[in-house]
Design an enzyme around this catalytic site. Structure first.
Site, PDB file in Angstrom:
ATOM      1  N   GLU A  86     -89.039  69.627 -40.121  1.00 24.48           N
ATOM      2  CA  GLU A  86     -90.607  70.112 -39.443  1.00 24.48           C
ATOM      3  C   GLU A  86     -90.461  71.314 -38.451  1.00 24.48           C
ATOM      4  O   GLU A  86     -89.525  71.071 -37.660  1.00 24.48           O
ATOM      5  CB  GLU A  86     -91.729  69.041 -38.826  1.00 24.48           C
ATOM      6  CG  GLU A  86     -91.803  68.074 -39.561  1.00 24.48           C
ATOM      7  CD  GLU A  86     -91.196  66.639 -39.574  1.00 24.48           C
ATOM      8  OE1 GLU A  86     -90.145  66.571 -38.754  1.00 24.48           O
ATOM      9  OE2 GLU A  86     -91.176  65.783 -40.518  1.00 24.48           O
ATOM     10  N   TYR A 145     -84.797  79.352 -41.401  1.00 27.50           N
ATOM     11  CA  TYR A 145     -84.877  78.240 -42.700  1.00 27.50           C
ATOM     12  C   TYR A 145     -84.848  79.189 -43.950  1.00 27.50           C
ATOM     13  O   TYR A 145     -84.143  78.649 -45.074  1.00 27.50           O
ATOM     14  CB  TYR A 145     -85.826  77.149 -42.396  1.00 27.50           C
ATOM     15  CG  TYR A 145     -85.712  76.492 -41.172  1.00 27.50           C
ATOM     16  CD1 TYR A 145     -84.379  76.019 -40.730  1.00 27.50           C
ATOM     17  CD2 TYR A 145     -86.813  76.274 -40.173  1.00 27.50           C
ATOM     18  CE1 TYR A 145     -84.268  75.475 -39.553  1.00 27.50           C
ATOM     19  CE2 TYR A 145     -86.340  75.540 -39.402  1.00 27.50           C
ATOM     20  CZ  TYR A 145     -85.230  75.046 -38.947  1.00 27.50           C
ATOM     21  OH  TYR A 145     -85.092  74.430 -37.523  1.00 27.50           O
TER      22      TYR A 145
HETATM   23  C1  LIG Z   1     -84.702  79.442 -34.056  1.00 27.35           C
HETATM   24  C2  LIG Z   1     -83.177  79.676 -33.369  1.00 27.35           C
HETATM   25  C3  LIG Z   1     -82.568  78.209 -33.488  1.00 27.35           C
HETATM   26  C4  LIG Z   1     -82.404  80.697 -33.970  1.00 27.35           C
HETATM   27  O1  LIG Z   1     -81.142  80.974 -33.435  1.00 27.35           O
HETATM   28  P1  LIG Z   1     -80.180  81.967 -33.426  1.00 27.35           P
HETATM   29  O2  LIG Z   1     -78.889  81.624 -33.018  1.00 27.35           O
HETATM   30  O3  LIG Z   1     -80.735  83.246 -32.604  1.00 27.35           O
HETATM   31  O4  LIG Z   1     -80.077  82.432 -34.996  1.00 27.35           O
HETATM   32  P2  LIG Z   1     -79.060  83.312 -35.702  1.00 27.35           P
HETATM   33  O5  LIG Z   1     -78.577  84.418 -34.983  1.00 27.35           O
HETATM   34  O6  LIG Z   1     -78.177  82.543 -36.333  1.00 27.35           O
HETATM   35  O7  LIG Z   1     -80.092  84.002 -36.859  1.00 27.35           O
HETATM   36  C5  LIG Z   1     -79.988  83.834 -38.379  1.00 27.35           C
HETATM   37  C6  LIG Z   1     -81.126  84.423 -38.945  1.00 27.35           C
HETATM   38  O8  LIG Z   1     -82.273  83.644 -38.455  1.00 27.35           O
HETATM   39  C7  LIG Z   1     -83.490  84.649 -38.556  1.00 27.35           C
HETATM   40  N1  LIG Z   1     -83.891  84.791 -37.320  1.00 27.35           N
HETATM   41  C8  LIG Z   1     -83.403  84.305 -36.087  1.00 27.35           C
HETATM   42  N2  LIG Z   1     -84.165  84.410 -35.176  1.00 27.35           N
HETATM   43  C9  LIG Z   1     -85.149  85.387 -35.474  1.00 27.35           C
HETATM   44  C10 LIG Z   1     -86.355  85.925 -34.844  1.00 27.35           C
HETATM   45  N3  LIG Z   1     -86.294  85.850 -33.605  1.00 27.35           N
HETATM   46  N4  LIG Z   1     -86.984  86.522 -35.655  1.00 27.35           N
HETATM   47  C11 LIG Z   1     -86.807  86.931 -36.991  1.00 27.35           C
HETATM   48  N5  LIG Z   1     -85.878  86.378 -37.575  1.00 27.35           N
HETATM   49  C12 LIG Z   1     -84.763  85.432 -36.854  1.00 27.35           C
HETATM   50  C13 LIG Z   1     -82.849  86.014 -39.181  1.00 27.35           C
HETATM   51  O9  LIG Z   1     -82.785  85.906 -40.450  1.00 27.35           O
HETATM   52  C14 LIG Z   1     -81.219  85.874 -38.623  1.00 27.35           C
HETATM   53  O10 LIG Z   1     -80.449  86.589 -39.321  1.00 27.35           O
HETATM   54  P3  LIG Z   1     -80.269  87.915 -38.578  1.00 27.35           P
HETATM   55  O11 LIG Z   1     -79.924  88.069 -37.352  1.00 27.35           O
HETATM   56  O12 LIG Z   1     -79.065  88.485 -39.636  1.00 27.35           O
HETATM   57  O13 LIG Z   1     -81.597  88.976 -38.948  1.00 27.35           O
HETATM   58  C15 LIG Z   1     -83.492  80.230 -31.884  1.00 27.35           C
HETATM   59  O14 LIG Z   1     -84.437  81.340 -31.754  1.00 27.35           O
HETATM   60  C16 LIG Z   1     -83.866  79.068 -30.733  1.00 27.35           C
HETATM   61  O15 LIG Z   1     -83.346  78.310 -30.205  1.00 27.35           O
HETATM   62  N6  LIG Z   1     -85.292  78.948 -30.588  1.00 27.35           N
HETATM   63  C17 LIG Z   1     -86.071  77.871 -29.736  1.00 27.35           C
HETATM   64  C18 LIG Z   1     -85.727  76.545 -30.168  1.00 27.35           C
HETATM   65  C19 LIG Z   1     -86.269  76.381 -31.507  1.00 27.35           C
HETATM   66  O16 LIG Z   1     -87.583  76.836 -32.041  1.00 27.35           O
HETATM   67  N7  LIG Z   1     -85.890  75.722 -32.369  1.00 27.35           N
HETATM   68  C20 LIG Z   1     -86.347  75.476 -33.785  1.00 27.35           C
HETATM   69  C21 LIG Z   1     -87.175  74.045 -33.909  1.00 27.35           C
HETATM   70  S1  LIG Z   1     -87.726  73.690 -35.449  1.00 27.35           S
END
Ligand SMILES: CC(C)(COP(=O)(O)OP(=O)(O)OC[C@H]1O[C@@H](n2cnc3c(N)ncnc32)[C@H](O)[C@@H]1OP(=O)(O)O)[C@@H](O)C(=O)NCCC(=O)NCCS
Length: 143
Positions: A102, A114
């Protein structure tokens, strides 16, 4: 350098600290400690040049994986850490049949993440979240 390691008795507090920094209603240190003895739980910690930077928590029950949470600390984001955590999980739990999760409807970053892994929106849960109240989008990927 990004490294993924299982959560254990030495690093579970670091996982709880990442959770506390990223969510309004975090799981406690005690909850993460209890996860260590849950046979269905898999929690992975990501280290960025040795520093605790992110984690992924899932349960695997009868071939169905459910993602509880994934988070990366702000200063370590957009470096591929969440992607590395998910790739590691898919590799570790490759006998599983499906993965579900979710996510808050407004969480564009997580939904984009995702979708890059082939998750599809399969439903919604009204008012699933509080602080602030929000609907959840339900996503699934068949393996
Ligand atoms: C969501 C989260 C886990 C992503 O972590 P991250 O390590 O920055 O993600 P990655 O660097 O591995 O990104 C992989 C891909 O995801 C997508 N992505 C990640 N962050 C993004 C953003 N802010 N906006 C758009 N796309 C994004 C992109 O497709 C990215 O690939 P790219 O960098 O080559 O464009 C992080 O933003 C986070 O911790 N958010 C707060 C907690 C949260 O919301 N968790 C999810 C609960 S369901």
């Amino acid at each position: 350098m990004i490294e993924i390691t299982p959560m254990n008795e030495d690093n579970y507090k670091a996982v709880a600290a990442i959770e506390a920094a990223c969510f309004s209603q975090p799981w406690s240190e005690k909850t993460f400690f209890e996860e260590l003895s849950n046979p269905n739980a898999h929690t992975y910690l990501a280290l960025d040049s040795g520093e605790a930077a992110g984690f992924l928590s899932v349960w695997e029950i009868c071939g169905e994986v459910s993602i509880n949470n994934i988070a990366v600390l702000g200063k370590h984001r957009r470096k591929g850490i969440a992607r590395a955590l998910l790739e590691n999980m898919f590799n570790d739990l490759k006998e599983s049949e499906s993965v579900t999760l979710e996510v808050r409807r407004s969480n564009a970053a997580a939904i984009a993440l995702y979708e890059t892994f082939g998750f599809e929106k399969v439903g919604e849960r009204k008012n699933f979240y509080s602080q602030p109240a929000e609907d959840a989008v339900l996503m699934t990927r068949k393996l």
